[in-house]
Enzyme design. Structure first.
Site, PDB file in Angstrom:
ATOM      1  N   GLU A 139     -17.900  11.355  22.408  1.00  0.00           N
ATOM      2  CA  GLU A 139     -16.613  11.757  22.104  1.00  0.00           C
ATOM      3  C   GLU A 139     -16.349  11.773  20.431  1.00  0.00           C
ATOM      4  O   GLU A 139     -15.235  12.420  20.112  1.00  0.00           O
ATOM      5  CB  GLU A 139     -15.707  11.227  22.836  1.00  0.00           C
ATOM      6  CG  GLU A 139     -15.624  11.442  24.369  1.00  0.00           C
ATOM      7  CD  GLU A 139     -15.044  12.666  24.711  1.00  0.00           C
ATOM      8  OE1 GLU A 139     -13.932  13.133  24.129  1.00  0.00           O
ATOM      9  OE2 GLU A 139     -15.659  13.605  25.581  1.00  0.00           O
ATOM     10  N   HIS A 155      -7.453  -3.212   9.902  1.00  0.00           N
ATOM     11  CA  HIS A 155      -8.477  -4.213   9.525  1.00  0.00           C
ATOM     12  C   HIS A 155      -9.154  -4.408  10.763  1.00  0.00           C
ATOM     13  O   HIS A 155      -9.339  -5.462  11.046  1.00  0.00           O
ATOM     14  CB  HIS A 155      -8.018  -5.450   9.029  1.00  0.00           C
ATOM     15  CG  HIS A 155      -7.215  -5.303   7.592  1.00  0.00           C
ATOM     16  ND1 HIS A 155      -6.574  -6.642   7.123  1.00  0.00           N
ATOM     17  CD2 HIS A 155      -6.879  -4.289   6.865  1.00  0.00           C
ATOM     18  CE1 HIS A 155      -5.945  -6.134   5.928  1.00  0.00           C
ATOM     19  NE2 HIS A 155      -6.127  -4.866   5.832  1.00  0.00           N
ATOM     20  N   HIS A 167      -2.829   2.098   8.423  1.00  0.00           N
ATOM     21  CA  HIS A 167      -4.006   1.341   7.906  1.00  0.00           C
ATOM     22  C   HIS A 167      -4.279   0.155   8.557  1.00  0.00           C
ATOM     23  O   HIS A 167      -3.174  -0.389   9.089  1.00  0.00           O
ATOM     24  CB  HIS A 167      -3.514   0.866   6.573  1.00  0.00           C
ATOM     25  CG  HIS A 167      -4.501  -0.061   5.689  1.00  0.00           C
ATOM     26  ND1 HIS A 167      -5.994   0.190   5.617  1.00  0.00           N
ATOM     27  CD2 HIS A 167      -4.086  -1.403   5.180  1.00  0.00           C
ATOM     28  CE1 HIS A 167      -6.244  -0.910   5.196  1.00  0.00           C
ATOM     29  NE2 HIS A 167      -5.413  -1.807   4.974  1.00  0.00           N
ATOM     30  N   GLU A 187       0.718  -1.245  -0.164  1.00  0.00           N
ATOM     31  CA  GLU A 187      -0.087   0.173  -0.020  1.00  0.00           C
ATOM     32  C   GLU A 187       0.738   1.148  -0.091  1.00  0.00           C
ATOM     33  O   GLU A 187       0.472   2.269   0.278  1.00  0.00           O
ATOM     34  CB  GLU A 187      -0.848   0.025   1.121  1.00  0.00           C
ATOM     35  CG  GLU A 187      -1.863  -0.914   1.360  1.00  0.00           C
ATOM     36  CD  GLU A 187      -2.688  -1.196   0.411  1.00  0.00           C
ATOM     37  OE1 GLU A 187      -2.944  -0.366  -0.762  1.00  0.00           O
ATOM     38  OE2 GLU A 187      -3.761  -2.161   0.256  1.00  0.00           O
ATOM     39  N   HIS A 230     -12.829  -3.973   3.821  1.00  0.00           N
ATOM     40  CA  HIS A 230     -11.227  -3.771   3.922  1.00  0.00           C
ATOM     41  C   HIS A 230     -10.800  -3.366   5.338  1.00  0.00           C
ATOM     42  O   HIS A 230     -10.447  -4.212   6.026  1.00  0.00           O
ATOM     43  CB  HIS A 230     -10.734  -3.408   2.850  1.00  0.00           C
ATOM     44  CG  HIS A 230      -9.070  -3.377   2.775  1.00  0.00           C
ATOM     45  ND1 HIS A 230      -8.461  -3.437   1.665  1.00  0.00           N
ATOM     46  CD2 HIS A 230      -8.171  -3.582   3.613  1.00  0.00           C
ATOM     47  CE1 HIS A 230      -7.368  -3.830   1.752  1.00  0.00           C
ATOM     48  NE2 HIS A 230      -7.028  -3.875   3.195  1.00  0.00           N
TER      49      HIS A 230
HETATM   50  P1  13P Z   1       1.090  -5.347   3.082  1.00  0.00           P
HETATM   51  O1  13P Z   1       1.322  -6.993   3.718  1.00  0.00           O
HETATM   52  O2  13P Z   1       1.675  -5.334   1.665  1.00  0.00           O
HETATM   53  O3  13P Z   1       1.297  -4.213   3.975  1.00  0.00           O
HETATM   54  O4  13P Z   1      -0.554  -5.567   2.793  1.00  0.00           O
HETATM   55  C1  13P Z   1      -1.662  -5.732   3.988  1.00  0.00           C
HETATM   56  C2  13P Z   1      -2.644  -4.919   3.606  1.00  0.00           C
HETATM   57  O5  13P Z   1      -3.385  -4.678   4.586  1.00  0.00           O
HETATM   58  C3  13P Z   1      -3.167  -4.576   2.507  1.00  0.00           C
HETATM   59  O6  13P Z   1      -4.147  -3.810   2.190  1.00  0.00           O
HETATM   60 ZN    ZN Z   2      -5.340  -3.837   4.145  1.00  0.00          ZN
END
Ligand code: 13P
Ligand code: ZN
Length: 277
Positions: free
Chosen positions: A170, A142, A140, A116, A211
């Site tokens: 909050e 998940h 980023h 990413e 995602h």
């Molecule tokens: P990477 O292992 O390449 O960082 O990818 C993980 C991910 O969350 C892709 O969106």
């Molecule tokens: Zn991801």
């Protein structure tokens, strides 16, 4: 100074570990990047090596020319970052055109930056401009509940923001500009990077359907705190929806206005206008 003793490296690794312990990073899920200050690079410069070749980033970030980033590696597990920073992470230098990078430290077993990287760097470019250089961290992850919401709500910034603001008092204080949402896209390329960086012009949070989320902030604590707050609110939303389709009472639009007055912040006028409709 040894790279692993630098305070930004310690904070980077701590964030990765905090995220792992909250369940935001199954396997290699998620990635993190930090735009390193000039003085921080000066402290570790003698530990860096400049003999590796430059590689294409996959997008253009001319405003980031000649800057340095610490980034997690592709395929690396956040679970291992604290214990093995030099293997799981790296420091990269952007070239003078903003189209290529090279590793100057880390990825010691032959890795490379997260897939990413285009999204991270484009977001850094946008947030650096939007905040006068204050924002330095892009994260980023998940988290399960915010991902769950993307199967239920329409992909609309105002709808997501309203539900997240309403779920915990909050929230409007922590993200008064709201959140941007992006329909499902193939991860890892320039297209999702462009779509995300468009949202980041307005917001500090972008939700990727089915995602995860991207968050931007000035410090590691603020950026992680933002992701944590969004996910906690999403968890409350999921619990409420699991109990009922209809809330008996909630925080109203007028309450948000009261809150903004009391805490002295400005809510997104666009989102507030959309909530009126
Ligand atoms: P990477 O292992 O390449 O960082 O990818 C993980 C991910 O969350 C892709 O969106
Ligand atoms: Zn991801």
């Amino acid at each position: 100074m040894k790279v692993t003793e630098a305070s930004f490296v310690k904070s980077f690794c701590k964030l990765a570990d905090d995220g792992f312990r909250l369940g935001f990073h199954e396997r290699n899920g998620g990635n993190l990047s930090y735009r390193i200050r000039e003085e921080e690079i000066a402290e570790i410069r003698d530990q860096l090596s400049f003999d590796r070749p430059f590689t294409a980033i996959g997008t253009e970030v001319p405003t980031l020319a000649d800057t340095y980033f610490m980034v997690t590696g592709t395929g690396q597990y956040f679970q291992n970052v604290l214990e093995k920073p030099a293997e799981t992470c790296g420091i990269i230098q952007i070239d003078g055109t903003g189209t290529q990078y090279r590793t100057v430290w880390g990825f010691s077993t032959g890795g490379r930056p997260t897939s990413e990287l285009p999204s991270h760097l484009m977001n850094h470019a946008v947030k650096m401009a939007a905040t006068g250089g204050k924002h330095r961290v892009i994260y980023h992850c998940h988290p399960a509940n915010i991902i769950a919401m993307t199967f239920v709500l329409p992909m609309d910034d105002a709808v997501f923001t309203k539900e997240l603001w309403e779920s915990m008092t909050e929230c409007p204080v922590v993200f008064p500009q709201g959140v941007g949402v992006i329909p499902w896209m193939v991860p890892g390329g320039k297209d999702i990077a462009v779509a995300t960086s468009e949202k980041m012009k307005k917001y500090d949070v972008a939700v990727w359907a089915h995602h995860g989320i991207f968050c931007s902030g000035d410090t590691f604590d603020a950026t992680f705190g933002l992701a944590h707050t969004v996910e906690k609110s999403a968890e409350i939303y999921v619990k409420v929806r699991s109990m009922t389709d209809k809330k008996t009472q909630t925080i109203t639009r007028d309450d948000f206005i009261e809150l903004a007055k009391a805490f002295g912040f400005t809510l997104s006028q666009e989102i507030m206008a959309a909530m009126k409709e």
